[in-house]
Design a protein around this motif. Structure first.
Motif, PDB file in Angstrom:
ATOM      1  N   ASN A  36       1.048  -1.059   0.134  1.00 57.84           N
ATOM      2  CA  ASN A  36      -0.248   0.209  -0.069  1.00 57.84           C
ATOM      3  C   ASN A  36       1.057   1.050  -0.032  1.00 57.84           C
ATOM      4  O   ASN A  36       1.979   1.413   0.499  1.00 57.84           O
ATOM      5  CB  ASN A  36      -0.732  -0.038   0.964  1.00 57.84           C
ATOM      6  N   SER A  37       0.448   2.589  -0.692  1.00 56.92           N
ATOM      7  CA  SER A  37       0.849   3.787  -0.786  1.00 56.92           C
ATOM      8  C   SER A  37       0.775   4.529   0.340  1.00 56.92           C
ATOM      9  O   SER A  37       1.422   5.460   1.002  1.00 56.92           O
ATOM     10  CB  SER A  37       0.896   4.524  -1.992  1.00 56.92           C
ATOM     11  N   LYS A  38      -0.613   3.946   1.168  1.00 54.92           N
ATOM     12  CA  LYS A  38      -1.524   4.727   2.590  1.00 54.92           C
ATOM     13  C   LYS A  38      -1.232   4.047   3.524  1.00 54.92           C
ATOM     14  O   LYS A  38      -0.908   2.879   3.252  1.00 54.92           O
ATOM     15  CB  LYS A  38      -2.726   5.447   1.787  1.00 54.92           C
ATOM     16  N   TRP A  39      -1.118   4.757   4.491  1.00 52.94           N
ATOM     17  CA  TRP A  39      -1.641   4.134   6.471  1.00 52.94           C
ATOM     18  C   TRP A  39      -2.632   4.417   5.639  1.00 52.94           C
ATOM     19  O   TRP A  39      -3.718   5.802   5.732  1.00 52.94           O
ATOM     20  CB  TRP A  39      -0.614   4.369   6.740  1.00 52.94           C
ATOM     21  N   ASN A  40      -3.740   3.337   6.625  1.00 56.52           N
ATOM     22  CA  ASN A  40      -5.198   3.573   6.936  1.00 56.52           C
ATOM     23  C   ASN A  40      -5.588   3.831   8.340  1.00 56.52           C
ATOM     24  O   ASN A  40      -5.410   2.361   8.810  1.00 56.52           O
ATOM     25  CB  ASN A  40      -6.306   2.931   6.293  1.00 56.52           C
ATOM     26  N   LYS A  55     -11.756   9.954   1.934  1.00 56.27           N
ATOM     27  CA  LYS A  55     -10.777   8.509   2.078  1.00 56.27           C
ATOM     28  C   LYS A  55      -9.201  10.026   3.059  1.00 56.27           C
ATOM     29  O   LYS A  55      -8.613   8.889   2.904  1.00 56.27           O
ATOM     30  CB  LYS A  55     -10.055   8.391   0.658  1.00 56.27           C
ATOM     31  N   GLU A  56      -9.561  11.024   2.653  1.00 58.82           N
ATOM     32  CA  GLU A  56      -8.022  11.480   2.752  1.00 58.82           C
ATOM     33  C   GLU A  56      -8.388  11.703   4.453  1.00 58.82           C
ATOM     34  O   GLU A  56      -7.535  11.817   5.093  1.00 58.82           O
ATOM     35  CB  GLU A  56      -8.013  13.017   1.722  1.00 58.82           C
ATOM     36  N   THR A  59      -6.348   8.042   5.690  1.00 53.89           N
ATOM     37  CA  THR A  59      -5.228   7.860   5.103  1.00 53.89           C
ATOM     38  C   THR A  59      -4.384   8.806   4.981  1.00 53.89           C
ATOM     39  O   THR A  59      -4.626   9.832   5.036  1.00 53.89           O
ATOM     40  CB  THR A  59      -4.961   7.566   3.352  1.00 53.89           C
ATOM     41  N   PHE A  60      -3.353   8.801   4.404  1.00 59.03           N
ATOM     42  CA  PHE A  60      -2.684   9.051   4.235  1.00 59.03           C
ATOM     43  C   PHE A  60      -0.959   8.756   3.762  1.00 59.03           C
ATOM     44  O   PHE A  60      -1.201   6.872   3.624  1.00 59.03           O
ATOM     45  CB  PHE A  60      -1.762  10.475   5.144  1.00 59.03           C
ATOM     46  N   ASP A  61      -0.433   9.240   3.177  1.00 61.32           N
ATOM     47  CA  ASP A  61       0.954   8.661   1.852  1.00 61.32           C
ATOM     48  C   ASP A  61       2.059   8.419   3.446  1.00 61.32           C
ATOM     49  O   ASP A  61       2.407   8.809   4.140  1.00 61.32           O
ATOM     50  CB  ASP A  61       1.616   9.900   0.902  1.00 61.32           C
ATOM     51  N   GLN A  75       7.500   0.471  -1.757  1.00 64.92           N
ATOM     52  CA  GLN A  75       5.988  -0.459  -1.826  1.00 64.92           C
ATOM     53  C   GLN A  75       5.981  -2.193  -2.985  1.00 64.92           C
ATOM     54  O   GLN A  75       5.773  -2.071  -4.013  1.00 64.92           O
ATOM     55  CB  GLN A  75       5.672   0.456  -3.173  1.00 64.92           C
ATOM     56  N   LYS A 479       1.715  10.031  11.667  1.00 69.60           N
ATOM     57  CA  LYS A 479       2.898  10.287  11.052  1.00 69.60           C
ATOM     58  C   LYS A 479       3.673  11.128  12.507  1.00 69.60           C
ATOM     59  O   LYS A 479       4.666  11.719  11.333  1.00 69.60           O
ATOM     60  CB  LYS A 479       1.484  11.377  10.510  1.00 69.60           C
TER      61      LYS A 479
END
Lengths: 489, 53
Positions: A36-40, A55-56, A59-61, A75, A479
């Motif tokens: 995954n490119s994002k953390w959820n 979604k934003e 989640t974050f990159d 990734q 983060k």
């Protein structure tokens, strides 16, 4: 320089990797392999699933966070483990396959000194015909297991509201999509968010809402239920849950193994051996979980997957897998260090470790179909286990191979669960529950298996505020913002 | 019929459980009471967290 490779960047893997990177500093290397490119922040997917968050918001990159932490981020998805190396490579390694845009399918070998398997689960939609095999999204139903699933769920949910506003009744069916599911808590939270949003939209009287789950009683939650102090009584979570369902006019089917899903209809088998059907216009069914399908090979290339992994695909750890019948189960069956018994430089955390057995009493129908919730290993326990495993590995790297391992047994650990309905600060409510310990210990707490001073549940705004705070707090922590290490898992 | 009694008649399953009355429901959204509960729940959760690490 030692290299720690962490497979997975979810709650557990991310916790393990970020703490390891902090404790090891630049003297050693931490690698995270996650597709995954994002953390959820998965618990808030529930709010995405009813349109209260985007979604934003949840989640974050990962790339900038890992760059800041000095973590080597790949990734990619792990395909196999060679814990003894191979004929041409003496070091243990994992083989990965990139999912990064532009490098899809590229294969790479990543050597390791220590390995943490924190891959989380495969959402096993294929276990129930019609639930969504191959689509990973639910074929006739929706899911809230990922942020993208939750967006899709909300799109379908909004259509039902429009239909009801046009005068047509709608049937809602929420719960678990197989007899061996876990994560009843997520479905529990979603059904009451659905109920709340329908009331807010003024169409509640046009909706028939029903719960379907593999729990043998309402309020089992995959933990065999719990007893809590309410109004001076010590009461079962069965009463707590049934009261909430009755108050909100939400009917229930329990002890159900959903064995087939069609468009607008599920087929199920009950614990008494009978079979039934239930129609729906909107259904969110949680799929069962399985291991992600990692393979393992010995130095000579022979398949040793069965040595490292349990039949369900989760990694074997220091648990007692020979506990046998329910009557013999003990709190001490549960793992403490999460170290693989065959390869002492491999650990697992979060959902990826193989539990010794369920927590709920195992049940099956007279037809032999097992209908038992599998044990929850998400959220707070996931984070605590990830941190303990990272601590153990860091100690072994910095203090030597004989450094004692840190322990984090689920039989000695609590969990907080807040199931919130609605998002407004003053019009939402929540069922806030805390359980200690997660796995009941009848030797320590002979009555209910748990400490009733710290196992409690109540409904109200207070829990709802806590849910809001936890959302922002855990995203802040993930983060790696100021003070992140001070925020508990 | 009191509001909390309505759902008892809707299903046999509902009839065998308990449904909160007006006072219990009001306390769930009473800001002063909920603020007190917020403090209490937070303290309990922090104790559970500290016992778990």
């Amino acid at each position: 320089m030692a290299r720690l490779v962490v497979l997975g960047g979810g709650v557990s893997g991310h916790t393990a990797a970020t703490f390891a990177a902090k404790w090891l500093g630049s003297a050693h290397e931490v690698v995270v392999v996650t597709p995954n490119s994002k953390w959820n922040w998965i618990p808030s997917n529930i709010w995405v699933g009813v349109g209260e968050m985007s979604k934003e918001d949840v989640t974050f990159d990962l790339a900038p966070v890992y760059a800041k932490a000095g973590i080597n981020y790949k990734q990619a998805k792990a395909v196999s483990i060679n814990p003894e190396g191979s004929g041409t490579n003496d070091k243990p390694f994992v083989t990965i396959e990139y999912t990064l845009e532009g490098r899809e399918g590229d294969s790479e070998v990543v050597e390791y000194d220590y390995l943490i398997n924190a891959t989380g689960p495969k959402l096993n939609f294929g276990a129930t015909p019609g639930l969504g095999e191959g689509s990973n999204l639910g074929e006739h139903t929706v899911s809230v297991c990922t942020a993208d699933h939750a967006i899709h769920a909300n799109e379908e949910f909004q259509k039902t509201i429009e239909t009801m506003k046009n005068g047509e009744r709608q049937k809602f069916l929420i719960g678990t999509g197989h007899g061996m599911c876990t994560c009843q808590g997520a479905a529990f939270e979603y059904i009451f968010n659905i109920e709340h949003e329908l009331t807010r939209a003024g169409v509640r009287d046009m909706a028939d809402i029903k719960w379907i789950s593999n729990e043998s009683f309402l309020g089992d939650f995959g933990m065999g239920g719990l007893h809590m102090k309410v109004g001076g009584y010590a009461v079962s979570s069965k009463l707590f849950a049934e009261s909430l369902f009755a108050e909100r006019n939400v009917d229930w089917i329990i002890g159900a193994h959903v064995n087939k899903v069609e468009s607008g209809k599920v087929h199920y088998e009950l614990l008494d051996g009978s079979f039934g059907e239930e129609e729906f216009d909107f259904s969110m069914l949680i799929p069962p979980f399985a291991g992600v399908g990692l393979k393992a090979y010995s130095k000579d290339g022979s398949d040793i997957t069965d040595t490292i992994f349990a039949p369900n695909g989760f990694l074997k750890v220091d648990a007692n897998y020979a506990a046998g019948a329910y009557e013999n189960w003990k709190a001490s069956d549960w793992p403490e260090t999460y170290q693989n018994p065959t390869y002492d430089n491999i650990f697992a955390c979060g959902i990826a470790f193989a539990p010794p057995h369920p927590i709920s009493k195992p049940m099956s129908s007279p037809n032999g179909t097992p209908i038992t919730p599998t044990p929850p290993r998400t959220g707070m326990p996931s984070g605590i286990i990830g941190k303990a495993v990272a601590h153990s590995i860091c100690d072994r790297i910095t203090k030597g191979e004989n450094a004692p391992l840190h322990k984090a047994s689920m039989a000695d650990m609590g969990a907080a669960c807040v199931a919130s309905a609605g998002k407004g600060l003053f019009d939402g409510t929540a069922a806030a529950m805390t359980v200690y310990p997660v796995v009941p210990d009848y030797e320590k707490y002979p009555g209910t298996g748990r400490d009733t001073d710290y196992t409690f549940g109540e409904i109200g705004l207070a829990g709802h505020w806590i849910k809001h705070i936890l959302h922002h707090l855990f995203i802040w922590k993930a983060k790696l913002k100021f003070g992140w290490t001070k925020i508990p898992e | 019929m009191k509001k909390e009694e309505v759902n008892f008649g809707k299903s046999d399953q509902f009839n065998l459980t308990m449904i909160p009355g007006k006072f219990a429901k009001a306390m769930r959204t009473n800001i002063i009471w909920q603020f007190i509960r917020f403090i209490v729940i937070n303290i309990k959760m922090l104790i559970v967290v500290s016992k778990s690490h």
